[in-house]
Design a protein around this motif. Structure first.
Motif, PDB file in Angstrom:
ATOM      1  N   ALA A 164     -44.335  17.982  29.444  1.00 55.93           N
ATOM      2  CA  ALA A 164     -45.154  19.126  29.051  1.00 55.93           C
ATOM      3  C   ALA A 164     -44.276  20.283  28.609  1.00 55.93           C
ATOM      4  N   LYS A 165     -44.891  21.205  27.890  1.00 52.91           N
ATOM      5  CA  LYS A 165     -44.178  22.370  27.365  1.00 52.91           C
ATOM      6  C   LYS A 165     -45.079  23.593  27.461  1.00 52.91           C
ATOM      7  N   THR A 166     -44.509  24.700  27.918  1.00 51.68           N
ATOM      8  CA  THR A 166     -45.197  25.979  27.868  1.00 51.68           C
ATOM      9  C   THR A 166     -44.437  26.909  26.933  1.00 51.68           C
ATOM     10  N   GLY A 167     -45.158  27.773  26.262  1.00 50.72           N
ATOM     11  CA  GLY A 167     -44.515  28.668  25.310  1.00 50.72           C
ATOM     12  C   GLY A 167     -45.294  29.950  25.130  1.00 50.72           C
ATOM     13  N   ASN A 185     -54.389  33.573  20.262  1.00 48.01           N
ATOM     14  CA  ASN A 185     -53.659  34.095  21.413  1.00 48.01           C
ATOM     15  C   ASN A 185     -52.200  33.652  21.358  1.00 48.01           C
ATOM     16  N   ASN A 186     -51.352  34.334  22.118  1.00 48.42           N
ATOM     17  CA  ASN A 186     -49.913  34.090  21.988  1.00 48.42           C
ATOM     18  C   ASN A 186     -49.337  33.116  23.011  1.00 48.42           C
ATOM     19  N   GLN A 187     -50.152  32.560  23.912  1.00 44.31           N
ATOM     20  CA  GLN A 187     -49.646  31.628  24.908  1.00 44.31           C
ATOM     21  C   GLN A 187     -50.134  30.210  24.613  1.00 44.31           C
ATOM     22  N   ASP A 188     -49.282  29.239  24.944  1.00 36.66           N
ATOM     23  CA  ASP A 188     -49.619  27.857  24.636  1.00 36.66           C
ATOM     24  C   ASP A 188     -49.108  26.927  25.737  1.00 36.66           C
ATOM     25  N   PHE A 189     -49.801  25.811  25.906  1.00 35.19           N
ATOM     26  CA  PHE A 189     -49.372  24.742  26.812  1.00 35.19           C
ATOM     27  C   PHE A 189     -49.665  23.428  26.111  1.00 35.19           C
ATOM     28  N   ALA A 190     -48.677  22.522  26.072  1.00 32.86           N
ATOM     29  CA  ALA A 190     -48.824  21.311  25.283  1.00 32.86           C
ATOM     30  C   ALA A 190     -48.250  20.104  26.012  1.00 32.86           C
ATOM     31  N   ILE A 191     -48.775  18.934  25.681  1.00 27.34           N
ATOM     32  CA  ILE A 191     -48.237  17.657  26.120  1.00 27.34           C
ATOM     33  C   ILE A 191     -47.284  17.153  25.035  1.00 27.34           C
ATOM     34  N   GLU A 192     -46.118  16.632  25.458  1.00 28.36           N
ATOM     35  CA  GLU A 192     -45.125  16.168  24.495  1.00 28.36           C
ATOM     36  C   GLU A 192     -44.701  14.738  24.807  1.00 28.36           C
ATOM     37  N   TYR A 193     -44.410  13.984  23.763  1.00 32.32           N
ATOM     38  CA  TYR A 193     -43.947  12.608  23.916  1.00 32.32           C
ATOM     39  C   TYR A 193     -43.179  12.222  22.651  1.00 32.32           C
ATOM     40  N   ASN A 214     -48.883  18.046  21.335  1.00 32.70           N
ATOM     41  CA  ASN A 214     -50.312  18.282  21.187  1.00 32.70           C
ATOM     42  C   ASN A 214     -50.759  19.370  22.154  1.00 32.70           C
ATOM     43  N   GLY A 215     -51.186  20.483  21.612  1.00 27.14           N
ATOM     44  CA  GLY A 215     -51.593  21.606  22.435  1.00 27.14           C
ATOM     45  C   GLY A 215     -52.873  21.335  23.215  1.00 27.14           C
ATOM     46  N   ILE A 216     -52.899  21.820  24.456  1.00 26.05           N
ATOM     47  CA  ILE A 216     -54.092  21.716  25.296  1.00 26.05           C
ATOM     48  C   ILE A 216     -54.835  23.053  25.342  1.00 26.05           C
ATOM     49  N   THR A 217     -54.093  24.130  25.341  1.00 28.32           N
ATOM     50  CA  THR A 217     -54.693  25.458  25.421  1.00 28.32           C
ATOM     51  C   THR A 217     -55.489  25.785  24.163  1.00 28.32           C
ATOM     52  N   THR A 238     -47.682  19.797  16.520  1.00 22.26           N
ATOM     53  CA  THR A 238     -46.348  19.877  15.929  1.00 22.26           C
ATOM     54  C   THR A 238     -45.659  18.518  15.951  1.00 22.26           C
ATOM     55  N   ILE A 239     -44.942  18.216  14.876  1.00 20.52           N
ATOM     56  CA  ILE A 239     -44.064  17.048  14.801  1.00 20.52           C
ATOM     57  C   ILE A 239     -42.658  17.578  14.564  1.00 20.52           C
ATOM     58  N   THR A 240     -41.714  17.195  15.433  1.00 26.08           N
ATOM     59  CA  THR A 240     -40.375  17.772  15.378  1.00 26.08           C
ATOM     60  C   THR A 240     -39.314  16.683  15.420  1.00 26.08           C
ATOM     61  N   LEU A 241     -38.304  16.836  14.582  1.00 24.94           N
ATOM     62  CA  LEU A 241     -37.128  15.975  14.627  1.00 24.94           C
ATOM     63  C   LEU A 241     -35.991  16.773  15.249  1.00 24.94           C
TER      64      LEU A 241
END
Length: 247
Positions: A164-167, A185-193, A214-217, A238-241
């Motif tokens: 998971a990721k918070t930002g 809003n400026n806060q986010d929480f996402a699942i990452e894999y 994939n953001g949950i918030t 988001t897709i990131t390399l």
């Protein structure tokens, strides 16, 4: 849910398939090279690297990001026939640090604080005009991921990550106009894999990694203008390399 939302979900799925296929082809090509190397003696670089309880590094990354939208009942009932509201991908980049804690021979815990520079777009299209709202942001992020490693073969090893990721956004390239644009809003929480490849060199380890977020918030900020009233949920995607360099 509006048809255009469903259509863009299929578009997002197609983009993920393209990125994943390209990265898997790279992994397969590397795997064939490793199999060829097994037929002859190859000097093992950093032979004691996996025995370290902690190791560190940094990463550079390129991303493509957008918002996933859920259209509102107001849009479906009043605006769908006269205006379409759809997200658009835009490129960005990120930098940060790697802190890796060994748990077992095959599992690590990774903390990856960093700064990401995002640009996302939303297209409002009517029969007479098309307006694109570009939403840029600088985000401080704190991913916490588990890394599941395969057996090392020579100087190469595959792995998977998940967590998971918070930002939080600390700056916007363009502040939304509350009277005519969608706000978030400026806060986010996402699942990452994702999936990656450890490549051991004489003095460092290099690890390209493809990761999906994939953001949950729900980042939707309510407004009274037609653009804001067109949606009821806004989530990051988001897709990131990543290019990881570790000691």
């Amino acid at each position: 849910m509006a048809f255009s939302y469903v259509r863009h979900q299929f578009y997002l799925h197609r983009v993920k398939i393209i990125f994943s296929t390209a990265f898997c082809l790279f992994l397969l090509a590397t795997g064939f090279t490793t199999m060829a190397q097994d037929k002859k003696y190859i000097r093992q670089n950093l032979p004691n690297h996996d025995d370290k309880p902690m190791h560190y590094g940094f990463y550079l990354a390129g991303n493509t990001a957008r918002f996933t939208l859920v259209h509102s009942d107001y849009y479906v009932e009043r605006l769908r026939d006269s205006m379409s509201v759809n997200p658009k991908f835009y490129p960005g980049f990120a930098i940060g640090f790697v802190l890796n804690r060994r748990i077992t021979d095959f599992i690590d815990l990774r903390f990856l604080p960093g700064v990401s520079f995002y640009s996302r777009g939303i297209e409002y299209k009517t029969s007479t005009k098309t307006v694109t709202q570009e939403m840029g942001a600088t985000s401080v992020e704190f991913p916490l991921l588990f890394k599941f490693k395969s057996l090392r073969r020579g100087n190469v090893r595959m792995y998977f990550v998940g967590g998971a990721k918070t930002g939080v956004d600390i700056g916007n390239k363009k502040k939304a106009n509350a009277s005519s644009e969608l706000e978030v809003n400026n806060q986010d929480f996402a699942i990452e894999y994702g999936v990656g490849l450890d490549m051991f060199y004489p003095f460092f380890k290099f690890a390209p990694e493809l990761r999906f977020s994939n953001g949950i918030t729900n980042r939707y900020a309510s407004g009274v203008n037609p653009y804001s009233r067109s949606v009821q949920a806004v989530r990051s995607n988001t897709i990131t390399l990543y290019l990881n360099f570790e000691n």
